[in-house]
Design a protein around this motif. Structure first.
Motif, PDB file in Angstrom:
ATOM      1  N   VAL A 131      30.822  46.337  45.979  1.00  0.00           N
ATOM      2  CA  VAL A 131      31.978  45.435  46.084  1.00  0.00           C
ATOM      3  C   VAL A 131      31.636  44.296  45.256  1.00  0.00           C
ATOM      4  O   VAL A 131      30.553  43.805  45.265  1.00  0.00           O
ATOM      5  N   LYS A 132      32.513  43.523  44.816  1.00  0.00           N
ATOM      6  CA  LYS A 132      32.321  42.050  44.207  1.00  0.00           C
ATOM      7  C   LYS A 132      33.177  41.201  44.673  1.00  0.00           C
ATOM      8  O   LYS A 132      34.638  41.220  44.261  1.00  0.00           O
ATOM      9  N   PRO A 133      32.915  40.694  45.973  1.00  0.00           N
ATOM     10  CA  PRO A 133      33.789  39.947  46.640  1.00  0.00           C
ATOM     11  C   PRO A 133      34.369  38.737  45.876  1.00  0.00           C
ATOM     12  O   PRO A 133      35.488  38.290  45.799  1.00  0.00           O
ATOM     13  N   LEU A 134      33.480  37.833  44.837  1.00  0.00           N
ATOM     14  CA  LEU A 134      34.154  36.818  44.267  1.00  0.00           C
ATOM     15  C   LEU A 134      35.168  36.886  43.134  1.00  0.00           C
ATOM     16  O   LEU A 134      36.131  36.595  43.227  1.00  0.00           O
ATOM     17  N   GLN A 135      35.127  38.433  42.794  1.00  0.00           N
ATOM     18  CA  GLN A 135      36.370  38.777  41.892  1.00  0.00           C
ATOM     19  C   GLN A 135      37.550  39.228  42.386  1.00  0.00           C
ATOM     20  O   GLN A 135      38.610  39.307  41.731  1.00  0.00           O
ATOM     21  N   ILE A 136      37.329  39.274  43.881  1.00  0.00           N
ATOM     22  CA  ILE A 136      38.630  39.805  44.436  1.00  0.00           C
ATOM     23  C   ILE A 136      39.227  38.782  45.300  1.00  0.00           C
ATOM     24  O   ILE A 136      40.571  38.484  45.071  1.00  0.00           O
ATOM     25  N   GLU A 137      38.335  37.655  45.426  1.00  0.00           N
ATOM     26  CA  GLU A 137      38.961  36.494  46.237  1.00  0.00           C
ATOM     27  C   GLU A 137      39.712  35.440  44.991  1.00  0.00           C
ATOM     28  O   GLU A 137      40.582  34.938  45.606  1.00  0.00           O
ATOM     29  N   LEU A 138      38.945  35.689  44.066  1.00  0.00           N
ATOM     30  CA  LEU A 138      39.528  34.662  42.816  1.00  0.00           C
ATOM     31  C   LEU A 138      39.669  35.551  41.794  1.00  0.00           C
ATOM     32  O   LEU A 138      38.988  35.743  40.698  1.00  0.00           O
ATOM     33  N   PRO A 139      40.896  36.480  41.833  1.00  0.00           N
ATOM     34  CA  PRO A 139      41.020  37.620  40.879  1.00  0.00           C
ATOM     35  C   PRO A 139      41.537  37.366  39.542  1.00  0.00           C
ATOM     36  O   PRO A 139      42.482  36.316  39.643  1.00  0.00           O
ATOM     37  N   HIS A 140      41.293  37.634  38.462  1.00  0.00           N
ATOM     38  CA  HIS A 140      41.735  37.709  37.240  1.00  0.00           C
ATOM     39  C   HIS A 140      43.054  38.422  36.966  1.00  0.00           C
ATOM     40  O   HIS A 140      44.097  38.004  36.684  1.00  0.00           O
ATOM     41  N   SER A 141      43.296  39.531  37.829  1.00  0.00           N
ATOM     42  CA  SER A 141      44.269  40.162  37.794  1.00  0.00           C
ATOM     43  C   SER A 141      44.246  41.570  39.159  1.00  0.00           C
ATOM     44  O   SER A 141      43.009  41.583  39.709  1.00  0.00           O
ATOM     45  N   LEU A 142      45.334  41.984  39.498  1.00  0.00           N
ATOM     46  CA  LEU A 142      45.357  43.076  40.238  1.00  0.00           C
ATOM     47  C   LEU A 142      44.549  44.394  39.952  1.00  0.00           C
ATOM     48  O   LEU A 142      43.759  45.097  40.755  1.00  0.00           O
ATOM     49  N   VAL A 143      44.499  44.536  38.806  1.00  0.00           N
ATOM     50  CA  VAL A 143      43.738  45.638  38.420  1.00  0.00           C
ATOM     51  C   VAL A 143      42.169  45.512  38.574  1.00  0.00           C
ATOM     52  O   VAL A 143      41.475  46.032  38.810  1.00  0.00           O
ATOM     53  N   HIS A 144      41.991  44.188  38.061  1.00  0.00           N
ATOM     54  CA  HIS A 144      39.974  43.814  38.577  1.00  0.00           C
ATOM     55  C   HIS A 144      40.034  43.859  40.255  1.00  0.00           C
ATOM     56  O   HIS A 144      38.884  44.480  40.455  1.00  0.00           O
ATOM     57  N   VAL A 145      41.038  43.587  40.937  1.00  0.00           N
ATOM     58  CA  VAL A 145      40.831  43.858  42.305  1.00  0.00           C
ATOM     59  C   VAL A 145      40.621  45.112  42.982  1.00  0.00           C
ATOM     60  O   VAL A 145      39.505  45.568  43.593  1.00  0.00           O
ATOM     61  N   VAL A 146      41.450  46.034  42.191  1.00  0.00           N
ATOM     62  CA  VAL A 146      41.212  47.521  42.389  1.00  0.00           C
ATOM     63  C   VAL A 146      39.898  48.106  42.079  1.00  0.00           C
ATOM     64  O   VAL A 146      39.310  48.880  42.700  1.00  0.00           O
ATOM     65  N   ILE A 147      39.399  47.648  40.749  1.00  0.00           N
ATOM     66  CA  ILE A 147      37.972  48.196  40.400  1.00  0.00           C
ATOM     67  C   ILE A 147      36.835  47.516  41.090  1.00  0.00           C
ATOM     68  O   ILE A 147      36.029  48.258  41.504  1.00  0.00           O
ATOM     69  N   CYS A 148      36.876  46.335  41.480  1.00  0.00           N
ATOM     70  CA  CYS A 148      35.790  45.706  42.147  1.00  0.00           C
ATOM     71  C   CYS A 148      35.855  45.971  43.735  1.00  0.00           C
ATOM     72  O   CYS A 148      34.672  45.563  44.394  1.00  0.00           O
ATOM     73  N   TRP A 149      37.067  46.525  44.340  1.00  0.00           N
ATOM     74  CA  TRP A 149      37.134  46.870  45.726  1.00  0.00           C
ATOM     75  C   TRP A 149      35.854  47.759  46.037  1.00  0.00           C
ATOM     76  O   TRP A 149      35.503  47.476  47.131  1.00  0.00           O
ATOM     77  N   ASN A 150      36.011  48.913  45.392  1.00  0.00           N
ATOM     78  CA  ASN A 150      34.879  50.002  45.634  1.00  0.00           C
ATOM     79  C   ASN A 150      34.489  50.358  44.316  1.00  0.00           C
ATOM     80  O   ASN A 150      35.024  51.380  43.657  1.00  0.00           O
ATOM     81  N   VAL A 151      33.352  49.882  43.635  1.00  0.00           N
ATOM     82  CA  VAL A 151      33.132  50.311  42.447  1.00  0.00           C
ATOM     83  C   VAL A 151      32.605  51.910  42.079  1.00  0.00           C
ATOM     84  O   VAL A 151      33.011  52.412  41.387  1.00  0.00           O
ATOM     85  N   PRO A 152      32.035  52.465  43.067  1.00  0.00           N
ATOM     86  CA  PRO A 152      31.740  53.863  43.168  1.00  0.00           C
ATOM     87  C   PRO A 152      33.001  54.698  43.250  1.00  0.00           C
ATOM     88  O   PRO A 152      33.097  55.747  42.516  1.00  0.00           O
ATOM     89  N   MET A 153      33.733  54.506  43.936  1.00  0.00           N
ATOM     90  CA  MET A 153      35.101  55.181  44.082  1.00  0.00           C
ATOM     91  C   MET A 153      35.986  54.909  42.790  1.00  0.00           C
ATOM     92  O   MET A 153      36.430  55.989  42.496  1.00  0.00           O
TER      93      MET A 153
END
Length: 302
Positions: A131-153
């Motif tokens: 997971v990448k918390p910083l990119q979720i809490e300060l997201p560039h977009s929801l697309v980035h949130v989905v990617i960073c939420w669970n990278v392996p999944m």
């Protein structure tokens, strides 16, 4: 969920070459003690590689300590700090943000514990990012949130389930598969499918705007060295402001969707569809209306 993902990935990876693993290697992969408890999914190839290659570098113990400390920091924020900073008499949108924040922090806690276990199990540091918390809490977009939420999944969904589908089909299949793997219920399905439509509409609108204005405002960030847009954050203030506005919109949507995963007593038995509808109705279904308006803008512009 992890076992199901492993089974599907083995079936897809080995179907083309007709080279199924032997029963001992397969059962070891399925019930690997490192990934059984908290995950994440790892490929069969990566699992087999740790038998033959020394993957650990000399700093591995420091990485484990770092991940463990971060995991308990996120746990304290989820259970203590968020509840203390935003009290129960606050504005309803702040309360929604608090519940969503607590849920996200608990996810970070589990993810960093899983990263620690991966390193303890001999897996390389390159596989430990879940997971990448910083990119979720300060997201560039929801697309980035989905990617960073669970990278392996995200990687598993990208490679195992959506190879031969178009963009809309890929998005729909991704979130349907995710809902099924998490244990299908109305609450999870409503949140995941809503997020699927949100990300699709945002991606389409921002891609259209990026092409019209030749500006770096798409959902996926350009690599600075490879950005071909005329206008970007380095030479245009309005590009920076537009990206900030979309980031704020993503935080708004995350607060609305994350409100479902509160700390009420219902979490022990599972949330019903009535709970989901009531929670969103308290906020006037604002996020869904905003997405509908966003789609109307995209429809009129395309």
């Amino acid at each position: 969920m992890t076992v199901a993902m492993k089974t599907i990935s083995v079936g897809i990876d080995k179907s083309d070459i007709n080279d199924l693993p032997n029963i001992y290697a397969y059962m070891g992969y399925m019930f690997c003690s490192v990934t059984c408890l908290f995950g994440p999914w790892i490929s069969f190839k990566d699992y087999i590689s740790i038998r033959h290659v020394a993957n650990q570098d000399k700093w591995w113990i420091l990485y484990i300590i770092q991940y463990a400390l971060l995991s308990f920091l996120f746990l304290s924020i989820s259970n203590c700090w968020a509840q203390w900073i935003i009290n129960d008499t606050s504005w309803k949108w702040l309360l929604a943000y608090k519940d969503a924040l607590s849920f996200r922090m608990s996810h970070y806690f589990i993810s960093y514990i899983a990263s620690s276990l991966l390193l303890l199990g001999g897996f390389p540091f390159a596989l430990s990012t879940i997971v990448k918390p910083l990119q979720i809490e300060l997201p560039h977009s929801l697309v980035h949130v989905v990617i960073c939420w669970n990278v392996p999944m995200h990687f598993w969904l990208k490679t195992c389930t959506i190879k031969y589908l178009g963009k809309f089909g890929a998005v729909t299949m991704t979130y349907l598969t995710s809902a099924l793997l998490h244990g299908l219920n109305f609450q999870l399905a409503a949140v995941l499918l809503s997020l699927g439509f949100y990300t699709y509409i945002e991606f389409q609108l921002r891609s259209l705007l990026a092409n019209i204005f030749d500006a770096c405002i798409a959902s996926k960030k350009c690599i600075k060295a490879k950005c071909t847009h005329t206008y970007n954050t380095d030479n245009s203030w309005w590009v920076f402001l537009t990206n900030v506005m979309f980031s704020g919109l993503s935080i708004f949507h995350l607060a609305y969707l994350g409100l479902m995963f509160d700390t009420s007593e219902l979490q022990e038995t599972g949330y019903s569809y009535i709970h989901t509808i009531e929670k969103w109705s308290q906020l006037g279904f604002a996020s869904h209306w905003v997405v509908f308006a966003t789609y109307c803008i995209y429809f009129l512009m395309r």
